[in-house]
Design a protein around this motif. Structure first.
Motif, PDB file in Angstrom:
ATOM      1  N   ARG A   1      -1.246   5.404 -12.383  1.00 16.35           N
ATOM      2  CA  ARG A   1      -1.912   6.707 -12.446  1.00 16.35           C
ATOM      3  C   ARG A   1      -0.905   7.808 -12.773  1.00 16.35           C
TER       4      ARG A   1
ATOM      5  N   PRO B   1      -4.301  12.412  -2.788  1.00 17.11           N
ATOM      6  CA  PRO B   1      -3.500  11.597  -3.705  1.00 17.11           C
ATOM      7  C   PRO B   1      -3.016  12.370  -4.919  1.00 17.11           C
TER       8      PRO B   1
ATOM      9  N   VAL C   1       0.849  -1.187   0.000  1.00 18.28           N
ATOM     10  CA  VAL C   1       0.000   0.000   0.000  1.00 18.28           C
ATOM     11  C   VAL C   1       0.883   1.235   0.000  1.00 18.28           C
TER      12      VAL C   1
ATOM     13  N   GLU D   1       0.643  12.535  -6.981  1.00 20.41           N
ATOM     14  CA  GLU D   1       0.625  12.130  -8.383  1.00 20.41           C
ATOM     15  C   GLU D   1       1.088  13.272  -9.281  1.00 20.41           C
TER      16      GLU D   1
ATOM     17  N   GLN E   1      -9.807   5.442   0.408  1.00 17.69           N
ATOM     18  CA  GLN E   1      -8.929   5.016  -0.682  1.00 17.69           C
ATOM     19  C   GLN E   1      -7.664   4.343  -0.133  1.00 17.69           C
ATOM     20  N   ARG E   2      -7.315   3.219  -0.727  1.00 21.52           N
ATOM     21  CA  ARG E   2      -6.076   2.513  -0.435  1.00 21.52           C
ATOM     22  C   ARG E   2      -5.506   2.061  -1.784  1.00 21.52           C
ATOM     23  N   ARG E   3      -4.365   2.628  -2.157  1.00 23.15           N
ATOM     24  CA  ARG E   3      -3.773   2.299  -3.451  1.00 23.15           C
ATOM     25  C   ARG E   3      -2.377   1.735  -3.258  1.00 23.15           C
ATOM     26  N   THR E   4      -2.065   0.730  -4.048  1.00 24.87           N
ATOM     27  CA  THR E   4      -0.749   0.118  -3.998  1.00 24.87           C
ATOM     28  C   THR E   4       0.249   0.952  -4.806  1.00 24.87           C
TER      29      THR E   4
ATOM     30  N   GLU F   1      -0.532   0.580  -8.462  1.00 32.58           N
ATOM     31  CA  GLU F   1      -1.669   1.400  -8.884  1.00 32.58           C
ATOM     32  C   GLU F   1      -1.281   2.863  -9.004  1.00 32.58           C
ATOM     33  N   GLU F   2      -0.491   3.362  -8.061  1.00 34.29           N
ATOM     34  CA  GLU F   2      -0.065   4.760  -8.141  1.00 34.29           C
ATOM     35  C   GLU F   2       0.885   4.973  -9.319  1.00 34.29           C
TER      36      GLU F   2
ATOM     37  N   GLU G   1      -9.936  12.672 -13.376  1.00 36.49           N
ATOM     38  CA  GLU G   1     -10.107  11.223 -13.454  1.00 36.49           C
ATOM     39  C   GLU G   1     -10.433  10.779 -14.878  1.00 36.49           C
TER      40      GLU G   1
END
Length: 544
Positions: free
Chosen positions: A38, A76, A21, A80, A28-31, A34-35, A158
């Motif tokens: 993005r 987030p 994570v 990003e 929201q929980r993103r690995t 995943e980040e 998004e």
């Protein structure tokens, strides 16, 4: 030895621990994987609109990139935006989300954004400011539930990411990162960091002894073993929030963000510490530490996971420090003193004295030599200038005079002189004496007194005004305006003056109080009489 750029190193960390994570915020929980996806998509959006590197910068105050403004609360999208910009060869810069129209217009005129990544809540403000920009920027609007429609020509963040595909990229340690000051150098200035220096220096990607890693493999060696979860309380629009967040990511740590983005919720903070087993929390002086301590005394919270409190940007008073030690005896409190221009200069553990970090020292008062421990600054003068060499920025964006005055070379080395006065003691420890310029640090925010004075003096109820700092239990230092009222305005309430100031100043810059006087506030030579102003401002008797 090898330096790293931000985007390449982040991608390498994500490839090393893809399922860990990377970010926790609200639901929201993103690995890391995943980040990374993005971030790659955001870079593709920027590149598709023609943004990236430009001609090489010949001077240290010049940028060879298009610039991305980050007009965001913590979230987030901020992280990003930082990494995605570097992946696209774009230089990101921070926007203080408390700015009102005049302040934001000044910043954009100075920075020249080619793109703006912003929360929906700021759309009305941007609509008023954008017409003054000569070049229409790419607009990426992040939904936040505030109910504002997309600005004309803007892309929904998004949707734009969903339609993009990550592609290959080329990044370099020589790429630039822009960090705008909060007023330490007068009006905000964009500090130009080589990203390689920022990564190795303030972001902490180096060996424990401070030496650089030999290669990428060595830099990634400990990522598998990292068990760190950093709860980022400071706004990422400031260096303390950005550096802690990015440094955590590059070390493989999970970055946790508090639910509330527009202020401090002490109870919410301690609940997140419990839930996420947070190991580290950055603070900004008493404005953060005191409310957290008071809540910890009121409630019962499991803080057994917490190992470090990292304080920077403002001091924590001795009484609060003692309470931290009593309530969190297993937690190490680390104080760091530095600036946007220098990174970390001196640090201390617990109640130990401050010691200089790598490359830091004290320069003589006449700025001709580095001092030895216990050596007077010049003649009988004991105070010198706190300086830094080695991993330092190039200069200030678009300001050759300020660059030459702050970034100097002597003895074959380059130094930055941010303006803090200090004494180098005989045992090698450092005694801080504060900023030499008229900058007021209130709750971690740096306020340029003359900027506030210009607004207060422009009020029809005010004939003359000076702005000084006054000790405050809550803020460390609070802004106070000493005013000579205009005829017939002696009884105008403080709240009327504060409301008028709010049209031109961010909330934290508005004076907490107005002290009225019939005395002249100018010296015979016409200069401001700050000594008289300070005598008129007594320390606050009640918490503010």
């Amino acid at each position: 030895m090898t330096q790293f750029d931000l985007a390449t190193l982040f991608d390498a960390v994500a490839a090393t621990v893809p399922d860990r994570v990377a970010l926790v915020w609200r639901e929201q929980r993103r690995t890391f994987a995943e980040e990374a996806d993005r971030i790659g998509r955001l870079a593709a959006v920027l590149a598709a609109h023609g943004l990236g590197r430009r001609a090489e910068a010949a001077e240290p105050w010049e940028s060879n990139h298009d610039h991305l403004a980050l007009h965001l609360h913590n979230g987030p999208e901020y992280l990003e935006g930082l990494v995605g910009a570097h992946r696209a060869g774009v230089a990101p810069f921070n926007v203080n989300y408390r700015y009102v129209d005049d302040e934001l217009a000044y910043l954009f005129a100075d920075a020249g954004p080619a793109a703006i990544l912003y929360h929906e809540a700021f759309a009305p403000l941007l609509a008023r400011v954008l017409p003054a920009l000569g070049r229409p920027p790419l607009l990426l609007q992040v939904a936040d539930g505030s109910g504002h429609a997309l600005l004309p020509g803007a892309l929904d963040y998004e949707s734009a990411l969903a339609a993009a595909e990550p592609g290959p990229f080329e990044a370099s340690p020589d790429d630039l990162h822009i960090l705008y000051t909060g007023g330490t150098t007068g009006m905000p200035k964009g500090v130009l960091w080589r990203i390689g220096d920022l990564v190795e220096g303030p972001l902490g990607v180096a060996r424990r002894d401070g030496r650089p890693y030999a290669d990428l493999a060595e830099a990634l060696a400990n990522v598998h073993r990292v068990d760190a979860r950093t709860l980022v309380l400071p706004p990422m629009m400031h260096g303390s929030g950005t550096w802690t967040s990015l440094g955590g990511w590059l070390g493989g740590a999970t970055v946790v963000l508090p639910d509330r983005v527009d202020g401090l919720d002490p109870a919410g903070v301690w609940k997140i510490v419990e839930r996420e087993r947070v190991t580290r929390i950055p603070l900004v002086g008493d404005a953060f530490a005191r409310p957290l301590v008071e809540e910890l005394e009121r409630g019962a919270y499991d803080t057994s996971s917490l190992r470090h409190l990292l304080n920077s940007g403002a001091a924590i008073n001795p009484a609060t420090r003692r309470r931290i030690g009593e309530l969190l005896p297993a937690v190490r409190l680390i104080d760091v003193v530095g600036s946007s221009e220098s990174g970390f200069q001196i640090t201390r553990m617990g109640n130990d004295p401050f010691r200089a970090s790598a490359g830091a020292g004290v320069l003589s008062a006449d700025r001709t030599r580095l001092l030895e421990p216990g050596e007077p600054a010049v003649g009988e003068e004991e105070l010198g200038w706190l300086v830094k060499s080695g991993l330092i920025p190039r200069g200030y964006l678009g300001d050759p005079d300020k660059t030459r005055g702050t970034f100097v070379t002597f003895g074959g080395r380059s130094y930055v002189i941010p303006g803090d006065r200090a004494k180098l003691l005989a045992d090698g420890t450092v005694e801080m004496h504060g900023r030499d310029s008229m900058t007021i640090n209130t709750g971690g925010e740096k306020v340029f007194a003359e900027e506030v004075e210009a607004v207060v003096r422009a009020l029809p109820q005010v004939a003359e005004a000076l702005v000084v700092g006054r000790a405050s239990e809550r803020w460390g230092t609070e802004i106070v305006a000493v005013v000579r009222p205009a005829p017939g305005s002696e009884e105008v309430p403080d709240e009327v003056l504060k409301t008028a100031c709010a049209e031109h100043l961010a909330r934290y810059k508005i004076p907490k109080a107005f002290v009225r006087t019939d005395a002249g506030l100018r010296l015979p030579n016409g200069k401001a009489d700050y000594a008289t102003a300070r005598r008129l401002v007594a320390p606050s008797q009640e918490p503010t």
